[in-house]
Scaffold this motif. Structure first.
Motif, PDB file in Angstrom:
ATOM      1  N   ARG A 197      47.430 -49.851   0.262  1.00  0.00           N
ATOM      2  CA  ARG A 197      46.391 -50.130   1.169  1.00  0.00           C
ATOM      3  C   ARG A 197      46.069 -48.164   1.293  1.00  0.00           C
ATOM      4  O   ARG A 197      44.847 -48.171   2.554  1.00  0.00           O
ATOM      5  CB  ARG A 197      45.742 -51.354   2.181  1.00  0.00           C
ATOM      6  CG  ARG A 197      45.271 -52.467   2.167  1.00  0.00           C
ATOM      7  CD  ARG A 197      45.438 -53.792   2.194  1.00  0.00           C
ATOM      8  NE  ARG A 197      45.735 -54.849   1.603  1.00  0.00           N
ATOM      9  CZ  ARG A 197      45.929 -56.179   1.051  1.00  0.00           C
ATOM     10  NH1 ARG A 197      47.099 -55.408   0.457  1.00  0.00           N
ATOM     11  NH2 ARG A 197      45.488 -56.549   0.848  1.00  0.00           N
ATOM     12  N   GLY A 198      47.596 -47.809   0.952  1.00  0.00           N
ATOM     13  CA  GLY A 198      47.246 -46.860   1.840  1.00  0.00           C
ATOM     14  C   GLY A 198      47.667 -46.051   3.474  1.00  0.00           C
ATOM     15  O   GLY A 198      47.969 -47.143   3.590  1.00  0.00           O
ATOM     16  N   LEU A 199      47.686 -45.494   3.814  1.00  0.00           N
ATOM     17  CA  LEU A 199      47.593 -44.797   5.246  1.00  0.00           C
ATOM     18  C   LEU A 199      47.092 -45.556   6.281  1.00  0.00           C
ATOM     19  O   LEU A 199      45.637 -44.950   6.278  1.00  0.00           O
ATOM     20  CB  LEU A 199      48.196 -43.524   5.365  1.00  0.00           C
ATOM     21  CG  LEU A 199      48.747 -43.074   6.814  1.00  0.00           C
ATOM     22  CD1 LEU A 199      49.834 -43.506   6.756  1.00  0.00           C
ATOM     23  CD2 LEU A 199      48.507 -41.451   6.754  1.00  0.00           C
ATOM     24  N   LYS A 200      47.358 -45.793   7.349  1.00  0.00           N
ATOM     25  CA  LYS A 200      46.014 -46.759   8.165  1.00  0.00           C
ATOM     26  C   LYS A 200      47.044 -46.579   9.421  1.00  0.00           C
ATOM     27  O   LYS A 200      47.955 -46.598  10.104  1.00  0.00           O
ATOM     28  CB  LYS A 200      46.255 -48.088   8.344  1.00  0.00           C
ATOM     29  CG  LYS A 200      45.276 -48.379   7.251  1.00  0.00           C
ATOM     30  CD  LYS A 200      45.212 -49.678   7.116  1.00  0.00           C
ATOM     31  CE  LYS A 200      43.835 -50.620   8.364  1.00  0.00           C
ATOM     32  NZ  LYS A 200      42.632 -49.794   8.063  1.00  0.00           N
TER      33      LYS A 200
ATOM     34  N   LYS B   2      40.272 -46.150  -3.855  1.00  0.00           N
ATOM     35  CA  LYS B   2      41.418 -47.705  -4.156  1.00  0.00           C
ATOM     36  C   LYS B   2      41.515 -48.206  -3.068  1.00  0.00           C
ATOM     37  O   LYS B   2      42.097 -49.423  -3.450  1.00  0.00           O
ATOM     38  CB  LYS B   2      42.154 -46.617  -4.638  1.00  0.00           C
ATOM     39  CG  LYS B   2      43.429 -47.361  -5.478  1.00  0.00           C
ATOM     40  CD  LYS B   2      44.290 -46.385  -5.837  1.00  0.00           C
ATOM     41  CE  LYS B   2      46.204 -47.105  -6.021  1.00  0.00           C
ATOM     42  NZ  LYS B   2      46.883 -46.344  -6.400  1.00  0.00           N
ATOM     43  N   PHE B   3      42.342 -47.597  -1.629  1.00  0.00           N
ATOM     44  CA  PHE B   3      42.257 -47.681  -1.089  1.00  0.00           C
ATOM     45  C   PHE B   3      41.492 -49.436  -0.396  1.00  0.00           C
ATOM     46  O   PHE B   3      41.685 -49.771   0.526  1.00  0.00           O
ATOM     47  CB  PHE B   3      42.678 -46.851   0.385  1.00  0.00           C
ATOM     48  CG  PHE B   3      44.455 -46.056  -0.195  1.00  0.00           C
ATOM     49  CD1 PHE B   3      45.152 -47.147  -1.662  1.00  0.00           C
ATOM     50  CD2 PHE B   3      44.533 -44.811   0.165  1.00  0.00           C
ATOM     51  CE1 PHE B   3      46.237 -46.019  -1.970  1.00  0.00           C
ATOM     52  CE2 PHE B   3      45.778 -43.607   0.106  1.00  0.00           C
ATOM     53  CZ  PHE B   3      46.515 -45.100  -1.318  1.00  0.00           C
ATOM     54  N   LEU B   4      40.103 -48.767   0.200  1.00  0.00           N
ATOM     55  CA  LEU B   4      38.846 -49.516   1.116  1.00  0.00           C
ATOM     56  C   LEU B   4      39.058 -50.637  -0.189  1.00  0.00           C
ATOM     57  O   LEU B   4      39.324 -51.987   0.092  1.00  0.00           O
ATOM     58  CB  LEU B   4      37.858 -48.202   1.016  1.00  0.00           C
ATOM     59  CG  LEU B   4      36.639 -49.120   1.847  1.00  0.00           C
ATOM     60  CD1 LEU B   4      37.110 -48.976   2.840  1.00  0.00           C
ATOM     61  CD2 LEU B   4      35.957 -48.473   2.011  1.00  0.00           C
TER      62      LEU B   4
ATOM     63  N   LYS C 156      30.741 -44.631 -10.505  1.00  0.00           N
ATOM     64  CA  LYS C 156      31.795 -45.723 -10.711  1.00  0.00           C
ATOM     65  C   LYS C 156      32.292 -45.696  -9.286  1.00  0.00           C
ATOM     66  O   LYS C 156      32.861 -46.960  -8.792  1.00  0.00           O
ATOM     67  CB  LYS C 156      32.753 -44.335 -11.583  1.00  0.00           C
ATOM     68  CG  LYS C 156      31.823 -44.313 -12.783  1.00  0.00           C
ATOM     69  CD  LYS C 156      32.411 -42.691 -13.689  1.00  0.00           C
ATOM     70  CE  LYS C 156      34.344 -44.125 -14.014  1.00  0.00           C
ATOM     71  NZ  LYS C 156      34.223 -42.606 -14.627  1.00  0.00           N
ATOM     72  N   GLN C 157      32.671 -45.251  -7.782  1.00  0.00           N
ATOM     73  CA  GLN C 157      33.130 -45.410  -7.119  1.00  0.00           C
ATOM     74  C   GLN C 157      32.318 -46.854  -6.543  1.00  0.00           C
ATOM     75  O   GLN C 157      32.786 -47.094  -5.292  1.00  0.00           O
ATOM     76  CB  GLN C 157      33.386 -44.274  -6.266  1.00  0.00           C
ATOM     77  CG  GLN C 157      33.763 -42.667  -6.796  1.00  0.00           C
ATOM     78  CD  GLN C 157      35.120 -43.248  -7.167  1.00  0.00           C
ATOM     79  OE1 GLN C 157      36.106 -44.060  -6.403  1.00  0.00           O
ATOM     80  NE2 GLN C 157      34.850 -42.385  -8.438  1.00  0.00           N
TER      81      GLN C 157
END
Length: 512
Positions: A27-30, A322-324, A366-367
């Motif tokens: 989920r990445g950096l938050k 991707k993270f979202l 695609k996104q």
């Protein structure tokens, strides 16, 4: 690198901030908490550059308060950094030693060059802009960088900032016209010393609180329909208009101005003069904003040392989606088949002339497929509404605000009526032709989503043939496609409207 929690304490000349972050490879950096204390440490530097006892005690009180918060959150991974206020203090070493003894917090003194670099590093990894000049005006220093194709070319740190400029040039609470002209000329002469800045005609990217306030003021003036300032853009004319408005206000009026933090009411005006001077030296017509700066640069660099593939400054948008998607329970493995079918469908539509192939359109499509109806995570029956609101009002690294609305319109597509309703506040953002193309591509997405109704990858591929005005669409399946057939028949109306004639569906089951 696995999940972790970390904190950055940023000791600046105007404010001291405690920012808490979490990182998850999926989920990445938050940023999960951001606590600010307005200390104005620069005001406690005497003529001999010794910080007074009062200033040191104020810093100590803030750090003790932050220590309590860190203990409550049970965060042990902390990095405290000090910039110009401590860097310029003759007794800086003694202050750092005293803070460690009194608060247990070890302060790392970073150079102006390091401050500039980490600001650039955050911008390069969170904005799509390939080449730009960055400016971060703190209370006691101003950092500039120039990067091209996401690679740092030059950087410089000047020992003046919003608080020090106010002290040096402004006598009262508000700046006079003559004082503003002096600040403008002072900053312009400083910037002209750097040959790599002169007339390179690139966007200027503002980092930090003063830039953020500029964006909010412009959005307030325009009654901006979506939230967030990260990647917001202003023209030079917008900038001049805001400057004139702010200059006309008294200190009391500035304190009440929506969009401007009250603690910046007395320093926003000199900052505007510095921004104007830089834009004139650079020859820039565009001012952009980055909410990500020094603190994010420090954390991103740390993550990349552990996992070199965690961030890619050349591929910011894809990483963001991707993270979202993972955050709303649509990880890549769940959506990969749908994205592949969407790409096949796009090429088939292009083959018969429904769309004119465009690489940027396909990329956005695609996104949008990755994020299609992510609002289902909140409520299935209102998935479209939730999807549009989430995507249009959420900061998404790597795309402009216009592109963000474009993405939201595609990923939330349900029907023409809802599309028109969502589009209404943005009629001046896009042309009629652009709206039509977005609506038709959204209809394609809605139809292809029906072909993945049971989420079992039953539909393998599709093919389209045109005979006069009629379209023959063949759907190849690999198993029992009852759910897909039912939904496709229901949703066929969406793609029917793209063509003049009738679309006929055919199903062919492949042999095992």
């Amino acid at each position: 690198m696995t999940y972790f929690k970390t904190a950055i304490i940023d000791i600046g000349s105007n404010t001291i901030r405690l920012v808490l972050y979490t990182y998850d490879p999926q989920r990445g950096l938050k940023e999960v908490e951001n606590i600010k204390a307005v200390a104005r440490l620069r005001n406690y530097l005497q003529a001999d550059h010794v910080m007074t006892e009062e200033g040191i005690q104020k810093l100590e009180q803030v750090l003790l308060f932050f220590r309590d918060i860190l203990n409550d959150y049970r965060i042990e991974d902390v990095r405290a950094i000090a910039t110009a206020s401590i860097r310029q203090a003759q007794n800086g070493t003694e202050i750092i030693e005293r803070m460690l003894k009194k608060t247990g917090i070890k302060i790392e003194l970073i150079t102006g060059e390091q401050e500039a670099y980490f600001g650039y590093f955050a911008v390069a990894h969170t904005l799509a802009t390939p080449s730009a000049v960055t400016i971060d005006i703190g209370g006691g220093s101003t950092e500039l960088t120039y990067f091209r194709d996401k690679e740092l070319q030059y950087s410089h740190s000047f020992p003046f900032g919003s608080v020090s400029l106010k002290q040096q040039f402004i006598e009262g609470d508000t700046m006079t016209k003559e004082e503003g002209e002096k600040i403008y000329e002072f900053a312009k002469k400083k910037f002209e010393i750097l040959p790599w800045l002169n007339n390179i005609k690139l966007p200027v990217v503002g980092i930090g609180g003063s830039a953020r306030n500029m964006a909010k003021l412009d959005q307030r003036k325009k009654d901006y329909p979506i939230s967030g300032v990260h990647q917001y853009e202003m023209t030079k004319e917008d900038f001049t208009s805001i400057s004139q408005e702010v200059l006309s206000l008294s200190f009391e009026e500035l304190m009440q101005l929506d969009g401007l933090s009250s603690d910046r009411a007395d320093i926003i005006v000199p900052v505007l003069e510095v921004f104007q001077a830089l834009m004139d030296v650079v020859g820039s017509e565009t001012f952009q904003f980055s909410r990500k700066g020094l603190r994010e640069g420090l954390v991103i660099e740390r993550i990349l040392k552990k996992n070199p593939t965690a961030f890619n400054k050349k591929n910011v948008f894809e990483r963001s989606t991707k993270f979202l998607a993972a955050e709303f329970d649509k990880p890549l493995e769940k959506t990969a088949h749908f994205v592949r079918l969407t790409e096949i469908a796009y090429f088939e539509f292009c083959k018969i002339g429904a769309f004119l192939y465009n690489a940027e359109d396909l990329h956005m499509l695609k996104q949008a497929a990755r994020l299609f109806h992510i609002g289902e995570y909140i409520e299935v029956d209102a998935a479209s509404q939730h999807t549009f609101y989430l995507l249009s009002n959420r900061s998404i690294d790597g795309i402009s605000h216009e592109q963000r609305v474009h993405l939201a319109l595609l990923a939330s597509y349900k029907n023409r009526d809802d599309f028109s309703r969502y589009s209404e506040p943005f009629m001046e953002w896009f042309s009629k032709g652009e709206f039509k193309k977005m609506r038709d591509i959204g209809a394609l997405l809605k139809f292809v989503y029906a072909l993945d109704a049971s989420k079992r990858n039953i539909v393998e591929s599709i093919a389209m043939e045109q005979s006069g005005d009629n379209i023959e669409l063949t759907i190849f399946t690999t198993g029992n496609a009852m759910a897909e057939m039912y939904q496709a028949d229901r949703q066929k109306k969406h793609i029917n409207r793209i063509f003049k004639g009738e679309v006929t569906l055919h199903y062919i089951k492949r042999e095992e």
